[in-house]
Design a protein around this motif. Structure first.
Motif: not given
Length: 479
Positions: A337-343
């Protein structure tokens, strides 16, 4: 539990949804479609229920930790329940379970669909599907934090329950200001992408829908080919912004505050880009036999890597037909997945980094029993409570994954289809492998399996625990 405050929050959420549901009506007027009348009707119903729930303001505006989780989970359930109704009333998705699946997929920014022919939908409903990504991308409660009168500690409890990632970055002292900055960055990036797509001569309606879908890292397209029919330039623009919205928004805040040196040292962001570049390189090399032209190979690989790791779910190629190594790389990106604090969704890069560091620390402690090692992230020592929460999250994630996989297996589809369907919904990605690949959809699943996948989408978007808390009988007992 502060039930009056929870009712008040839900009333405000419904009031917001009623207002947002009027936006598709603008497109109904522009394209002279009758479907907008149904959206107006549902908006009126939302407003009436909102008035009923919020008829009396609570005396105590405090939102305790448990209240925050419950309020967030109920808010997402209630906006999904009402958000699905227009699809049924217009007759475009006549089955309510299918309509609920579609809108939950929209709000959770999953992008998994039950529709075979997207282009048959009205412009009104096409916009509502895509706009639901934008609504859910940053979070409904995060927006309301700017408006509703609750204490700072209460706002943090709501934000912790809705914001993706192992922790909430408090980059400003006031949570309301925090939420305002997040939305300014969110809206600004969306607007820049829209302008660039319009300059690339993309159809204005497509540009709006793709921009809001990319911003929320969703994946609902307005064409049956998803993004396959757009030009190379337009695909590159979408690729860049998919990856941009997968970055921790604290990174952008630091850039705006002229703290670029601090921003570029963020381990999660550096790890995120390292994973992306490595995956693109491997896909280009492994797909060289089926995509011989190097420029196309790089563009297609970059688009799919950006789409999958950010859990957006757009596609320009049928990666179901790619070599096994390429499909395995994409499956691993689904889980990361993506970064924390992203959408973006998924387990988050920060968690992967912390897990790797935890393993390294354990191995070193075995080799050197007397050594004292501390796990650090961005120069700061990671507290044991954060590591404990991480371990609990991973265990809970695996349990939910296993139970979901077992339940949908009653439909007798292949392991590849079932495994990737659960991975794609629990990680809010959309397309998977096998029968749920980028050229197919989820319509063939039974109603029970669709309900399981709906729960997975909600649990994945809300980081598991808010949805689980609703199922716990002790949650509803008075103190």
């Amino acid at each position: 539990m502060n039930y009056p405050m929870i009712r008040y929050i839900l009333s405000q959420v419904l009031r917001l949804e009623a207002a947002l549901m009027l936006l598709p009506c603008v497109f109904s007027l522009l394209f002279q479609e009758m479907e907008g009348l149904y959206y107006v009707a549902v908006a009126v119903v939302c407003l009436m229920v909102s008035i009923a729930l919020g008829s009396s303001k609570p005396k105590n505006f405090e939102v305790y930790n448990k209240d925050g989780f419950v309020a967030v989970a109920l808010a997402w359930l209630i906006i999904s329940i009402f958000g699905a109704i227009p699809f049924v009333l217009t007759g475009e998705i006549p089955n309510y379970i299918d309509a609920l699946f579609e809108i939950v997929s929209g709000f959770t920014t999953t992008g998994a669909s039950i529709l075979f022919n997207v282009e048959a939908l009205s412009h009104t409903s096409l916009f509502w599907r895509s706009f639901s990504h934008w609504i859910g991308g940053m979070g409904v409660l995060v927006f309301l934090l700017i408006l509703i009168p609750v204490k700072t500690g209460s706002r943090m409890n709501l934000m912790k329950a809705e914001s993706p990632g192992p922790s909430v970055s408090k980059f400003v002292p006031r949570v309301r200001e925090n939420a305002r900055i997040l939305y300014m960055i969110y809206f600004g990036l969306t607007l820049v992408e829209l302008i660039l797509l319009l300059l690339s001569k993309m159809n204005w309606f497509d540009a709006i829908c793709i921009s809001v879908g990319t911003a929320g890292t969703g994946g609902f397209g307005v064409l049956n080919s998803s993004c396959g029919d757009y030009t190379s330039l337009q695909q590159w623009i979408i690729t860049v912004f998919m990856i941009a919205f997968g970055v921790n928004f604290s990174f952008y805040y630091l850039i705006l505050c002229k703290k670029a040196k601090v921003a570029v040292k963020m381990q999660e962001v550096r790890g995120y880009f390292l994973i992306i570049l490595t995956a693109i390189g491997l896909l280009v090399w492994n797909n060289r036999g089926i995509i011989p032209e190097l420029g196309n190979n790089i563009r297609i690989a970059a688009f799919q890597v950006g789409s999958i790791i950010t859990t957006t779910g757009f596609s320009t190629a049928d990666f179901n037909q790619w070599p096994e190594l390429s499909k395995m790389i994409l499956l691993m990106l689904m889980l990361i997945g993506a970064c924390a604090g992203s959408t973006g969704g998924g387990m988050k890069v920060s968690r992967i980094i912390l897990m790797v560091k935890s393993v390294r620390k354990e191995v070193q402690s075995i080799a050197h029993p007397r050594s004292v090692k501390k796990i650090k992230m961005d120069g700061q020592v990671v507290e044991e409570e954060v590591l404990r929460t991480l371990n609990v999250f991973i265990i809970t994630y695996l349990i939910i994954f296993g139970i979901s996989l077992l339940l949908i297996s009653f439909d007798e589809f292949t392991l590849e289809t079932n495994f990737s369907a659960v991975a794609a919904t629990l990680n809010n990605i959309g397309p998977g492998l096998g029968l749920v690949g980028p050229t197919s959809n989820y319509m063939f699943f039974s109603p029970i399996s669709k309900f399981v996948l709906i729960i997975d989408m909600l649990a994945g978007r809300l980081e598991l625990f808010p949805i689980l808390l609703l199922m716990l009988p002790s949650t509803w007992k008075s103190k």
